[in-house]
Each structure stands twice: as C-alpha cells, then as structure tokens.
Design a protein around this motif. Sequence first.
Motif, PDB file in Angstrom:
ATOM      1  N   TRP A 181       0.847  -1.197   0.000  1.00 53.64           N
ATOM      2  CA  TRP A 181       0.000   0.000   0.000  1.00 53.64           C
ATOM      3  C   TRP A 181       0.878   1.241   0.000  1.00 53.64           C
ATOM      4  O   TRP A 181       1.903   1.297   0.691  1.00 53.64           O
ATOM      5  N   TYR A 182       0.460   2.213  -0.792  1.00 55.18           N
ATOM      6  CA  TYR A 182       1.241   3.441  -0.947  1.00 55.18           C
ATOM      7  C   TYR A 182       0.297   4.630  -1.039  1.00 55.18           C
ATOM      8  O   TYR A 182      -0.738   4.568  -1.708  1.00 55.18           O
ATOM      9  N   GLU A 183       0.655   5.700  -0.345  1.00 55.03           N
ATOM     10  CA  GLU A 183      -0.074   6.962  -0.473  1.00 55.03           C
ATOM     11  C   GLU A 183       0.941   8.064  -0.742  1.00 55.03           C
ATOM     12  O   GLU A 183       1.905   8.218   0.029  1.00 55.03           O
ATOM     13  N   GLU A 229      -0.366  13.909  -0.722  1.00 55.92           N
ATOM     14  CA  GLU A 229      -1.787  13.711  -0.420  1.00 55.92           C
ATOM     15  C   GLU A 229      -2.005  13.289   1.028  1.00 55.92           C
ATOM     16  O   GLU A 229      -3.111  12.915   1.412  1.00 55.92           O
ATOM     17  N   HIS A 264      -5.071   8.850   6.874  1.00 56.02           N
ATOM     18  CA  HIS A 264      -3.978   7.909   6.644  1.00 56.02           C
ATOM     19  C   HIS A 264      -3.975   6.808   7.709  1.00 56.02           C
ATOM     20  O   HIS A 264      -3.862   5.619   7.385  1.00 56.02           O
ATOM     21  N   GLN A 302      -6.814   4.372   7.203  1.00 54.16           N
ATOM     22  CA  GLN A 302      -6.564   3.424   6.114  1.00 54.16           C
ATOM     23  C   GLN A 302      -5.628   2.306   6.564  1.00 54.16           C
ATOM     24  O   GLN A 302      -5.835   1.137   6.225  1.00 54.16           O
TER      25      GLN A 302
END
Length: 203
Positions: free
Chosen positions: A30-32, A36, A42, A45
């Motif tokens: 998983w990457y954000e 953002e 965050h 999630q």
Amino acid sequence: DEPPGQVLRNAQSIGIDLQSLIDRRLAHLWYEPPQEFEIDRHFAQIEAIVEDFKPQRVVIDSLSTYGSSLGATERSFRDFFHAIVALMKEHQVTAVYNHENPEMLGMSSMMGEFKVSSLVDNILLMNWVELGDTFRHALTVAKMRGMPTSRTTHECEVVNGQGMKVLPRRLAVAVPSVPFAGYLGLISRAPERHSPQGVPEAP
C-alpha cells in the motif's frame, strides 16, 4: 517512499517475485503519495488494512517521510507514531519501521530528531563501512527490550533471491578486546589505538 511499481521492480531485480505473493494474498503493498497525506485519514486506512488483511509482519517505509510531512519535532508526529505502534501491538503484528539516517558514515544519534526510541522494542542499525576502496554493509543490534544484547557489528550482504544474509565472523582474526583506556578519540566516533607502550597501566 516509493510507488508500488518501483517496489515491485526493485524486488524483481534481486530475484524476489513480490507480485506473485500479492496475487496469492500472501503480501499486501500500500502506498499513499506524501503530497496527499492527511494524518487522520492515513491512520484510518492503515487500521482498515490491518483489520482486513490480518498481517503477521508489517514494514513501514519510512519514518523519514512521515517526519517530512508532519514535522519530526512536532507532537503530531510522535502522537501518530505512538498510535501506529499501539495498533500493531493490539493486533500482535511484528512491525519494522525504517528510518533513513541522513549521516552516511557514522551516526551521532540512533533516531536523530525523531526521539521515539522509547516507543520501540528493538533497534537495528545498518550502515556503510568503508574498508580500503569499498563500501560494505554493517549490521548492529543496538537495543532489544528486556533481553541481553550483544552489540557486535556484523558484516552482511544482499543476496539475489534470498534477501539479506549475515556473514560469518572469523573469530580467529577478530580484533582483540582492549579497554577504552587503550584508545584515543572515543567521543569523535573515530577511535584510534594506542601503541602498546602508550596504554596506561591499571592502578
């Protein structure tokens, strides 16, 4: 720090087929994007992923990016990291938190400005050692909560398809143990040995 495509390519380059593990739900990536990043969303999630995927091990890469987004000296960073640590412990997940120290050779502190070493159980230091004209990897166990620790620095290398491998120590050629009185420059992190004649005698 890296988008999924780059992580997959990096893994493939050392012989690890990460995509097949993801397809079989043996791994989750998983990457954000940092631009953002919003702290409450965050964390929610991450919490949802932990509750849904139920991992046994988690790698968070890296604390440096969180520090850049939240401000490493700000309380918001420490509160966020404390919540992440508590979440992983609640779900009995073994978590690895990467932190990239800006100092390439030698370190003046283990966690720099982050100051969160009290929140983690173990600290492993990985750094470069320059020997001759070659950089080599070094690994030191700096902290293990509630357990005796040998702070011997070990040489290691990354082996294709196997990951990191700690190399055996040849004890026969190990540097003999000498008391601190036999060295100069301990605080400078670049100690030098006295000649045998220069070692002060014990009273």
